[in-house]
Motif scaffolding. Sequence first.
Motif, PDB file in Angstrom:
ATOM      1  N   MET A  12      16.936  40.018  82.977  1.00 53.70           N
ATOM      2  CA  MET A  12      15.483  40.238  83.038  1.00 53.70           C
ATOM      3  C   MET A  12      14.963  40.873  81.753  1.00 53.70           C
ATOM      4  SD  MET A  12      14.784  41.668  86.902  1.00 53.70           S
ATOM      5  CE  MET A  12      13.002  41.818  86.758  1.00 53.70           C
ATOM      6  N   GLN A  35       9.025  45.674  83.669  1.00 51.40           N
ATOM      7  CA  GLN A  35       9.980  45.140  84.655  1.00 51.40           C
ATOM      8  C   GLN A  35      10.278  46.096  85.802  1.00 51.40           C
ATOM      9  OE1 GLN A  35      10.659  42.084  84.380  1.00 51.40           O
ATOM     10  NE2 GLN A  35       9.868  41.799  82.309  1.00 51.40           N
ATOM     11  N   ARG A 139       6.450  32.429  83.988  1.00 55.77           N
ATOM     12  CA  ARG A 139       5.687  33.240  84.930  1.00 55.77           C
ATOM     13  C   ARG A 139       5.313  34.545  84.249  1.00 55.77           C
ATOM     14  NH1 ARG A 139       6.271  31.673  90.195  1.00 55.77           N
ATOM     15  NH2 ARG A 139       7.579  29.844  90.454  1.00 55.77           N
ATOM     16  N   VAL A 140       4.353  35.201  84.831  1.00 58.46           N
ATOM     17  CA  VAL A 140       3.990  36.521  84.330  1.00 58.46           C
ATOM     18  C   VAL A 140       5.155  37.464  84.608  1.00 58.46           C
ATOM     19  CG1 VAL A 140       2.401  38.464  84.550  1.00 58.46           C
ATOM     20  CG2 VAL A 140       1.576  36.117  84.802  1.00 58.46           C
ATOM     21  N   LEU A 141       5.516  38.229  83.590  1.00 61.71           N
ATOM     22  CA  LEU A 141       6.656  39.136  83.800  1.00 61.71           C
ATOM     23  C   LEU A 141       6.239  40.401  84.519  1.00 61.71           C
ATOM     24  CD1 LEU A 141       8.444  38.597  80.446  1.00 61.71           C
ATOM     25  CD2 LEU A 141       9.531  38.473  82.663  1.00 61.71           C
TER      26      LEU A 141
ATOM     27  N   LYS B  93      13.265  44.097  94.689  1.00 66.42           N
ATOM     28  CA  LYS B  93      12.690  45.139  95.531  1.00 66.42           C
ATOM     29  C   LYS B  93      11.361  44.641  96.082  1.00 66.42           C
ATOM     30  CE  LYS B  93      14.096  48.609  92.247  1.00 66.42           C
ATOM     31  NZ  LYS B  93      13.493  49.481  91.214  1.00 66.42           N
ATOM     32  N   ASN B 101       8.848  43.072  93.467  1.00 65.94           N
ATOM     33  CA  ASN B 101       8.608  44.413  92.957  1.00 65.94           C
ATOM     34  C   ASN B 101       7.143  44.831  93.089  1.00 65.94           C
ATOM     35  OD1 ASN B 101      11.321  44.460  92.165  1.00 65.94           O
ATOM     36  ND2 ASN B 101      10.811  43.429  90.257  1.00 65.94           N
ATOM     37  N   LYS B 103       4.559  43.126  92.670  1.00 62.40           N
ATOM     38  CA  LYS B 103       3.612  42.453  91.772  1.00 62.40           C
ATOM     39  C   LYS B 103       3.112  41.159  92.394  1.00 62.40           C
ATOM     40  CE  LYS B 103       5.601  44.643  87.761  1.00 62.40           C
ATOM     41  NZ  LYS B 103       6.333  44.549  86.508  1.00 62.40           N
ATOM     42  N   CYS B 107       9.307  37.423  89.805  1.00 62.86           N
ATOM     43  CA  CYS B 107       9.879  37.812  88.517  1.00 62.86           C
ATOM     44  C   CYS B 107      10.424  36.578  87.798  1.00 62.86           C
ATOM     45  CB  CYS B 107      10.954  38.872  88.692  1.00 62.86           C
ATOM     46  SG  CYS B 107      12.347  38.345  89.678  1.00 62.86           S
TER      47      CYS B 107
END
Lengths: 141, 141
Positions: A12, A35, A139-141, B93, B101, B103, B107
């Motif tokens: 990642m 992240q 993708r958006v990180l 997560k 996560n 968002k 990811c």
Amino acid sequence: MKLTTKGRYAVMALADIAKFDKNNPISLRDISLRQGISLLYLEQIFSKLKKNEIVKSVRGSNGGYILTKSPEQIKLSNIFTAVQEEIKTVHCKKESKRGCNGKATKCITHNLWDELELHINDFFNKKNLGDLIKGKNERVL
Amino acid sequence: MKLTTKGRYAVMALADIAKFDKNNPISLRDISLRQGISLLYLEQIFSKLKKNEIVKSVRGSNGGYILTKSPEQIKLSNIFTAVQEEIKTVHCKKESKRGCNGKATKCITHNLWDELELHINDFFNKKNLGDLIKGKNERVL
DNA sequence: TTAAACTTGACTATTTTACTATGGTATATA
DNA sequence: TATATACCATAGTAAAATAGTCAAGTTTAA
């Protein structure tokens, strides 16, 4: 059977660098924020990545990390090796050259696990960082 | 990344039955001795294999376990499912339908782990117990 | 009737994982 | 040249998972 965070976070974080690098070093702080990975944990991971020459560091303020090669040249297997994410499906007790579990021959399932290991490693050998940040996977990180 | 003993022992034990079954039930005691697996642990594993109808039990003395199907009909994926050996490579997560996560989007590595999981499951779907006990893979247990 | 076998659920020691804590060193920039 | 912002290294540790063990049965062939 699962991956540990070490291997996953390494991939990642490197994907993050590959994506945001505009010829500038990327700081661990930025990666940590984007992240959601602990900064201190990232430092541990990057220490290994640096030793294995996956990245190089730039010290001082505005410093950070840079990939040593293009994303296309960095295979996931290289990353996993660097952070010691082991793909180890065989765990015979007292495994020797010829046998398992202290016996004279290998256990009946031995070849199977070996084969699985090859299968997984093959997957990681075929994938590189570039694959992660281009095309429909973007993708958006 | 590694397999747990639960999955490995289940496959070993069933391969043992497939190999030694001469239309007689095979006792866990025999499997335990041949394979070097704790009898009590085998009991736990076989309880699950029975519930999932991979084996059926024969009670009383000279009892034991019998495969419910031919070895060729028992896929390794069936066995792993039965003993809850999970192939779970993604561990984001707070993973939700759309994001990881917490968002809004998944990811960047999410698709990668999904792909890996499919790759591994594919392997287990193509292998059956029969593959383990025939041909050049045949070995003394 | 008894020994061999299966059944169930709770329990526990060990190991691994996933970090955190601490105390640095190096250096770009103001 | 001060100092903030980085990197570097080692030790420690809480929580979770793993790999079993323990105890107390029930069942049934011989």
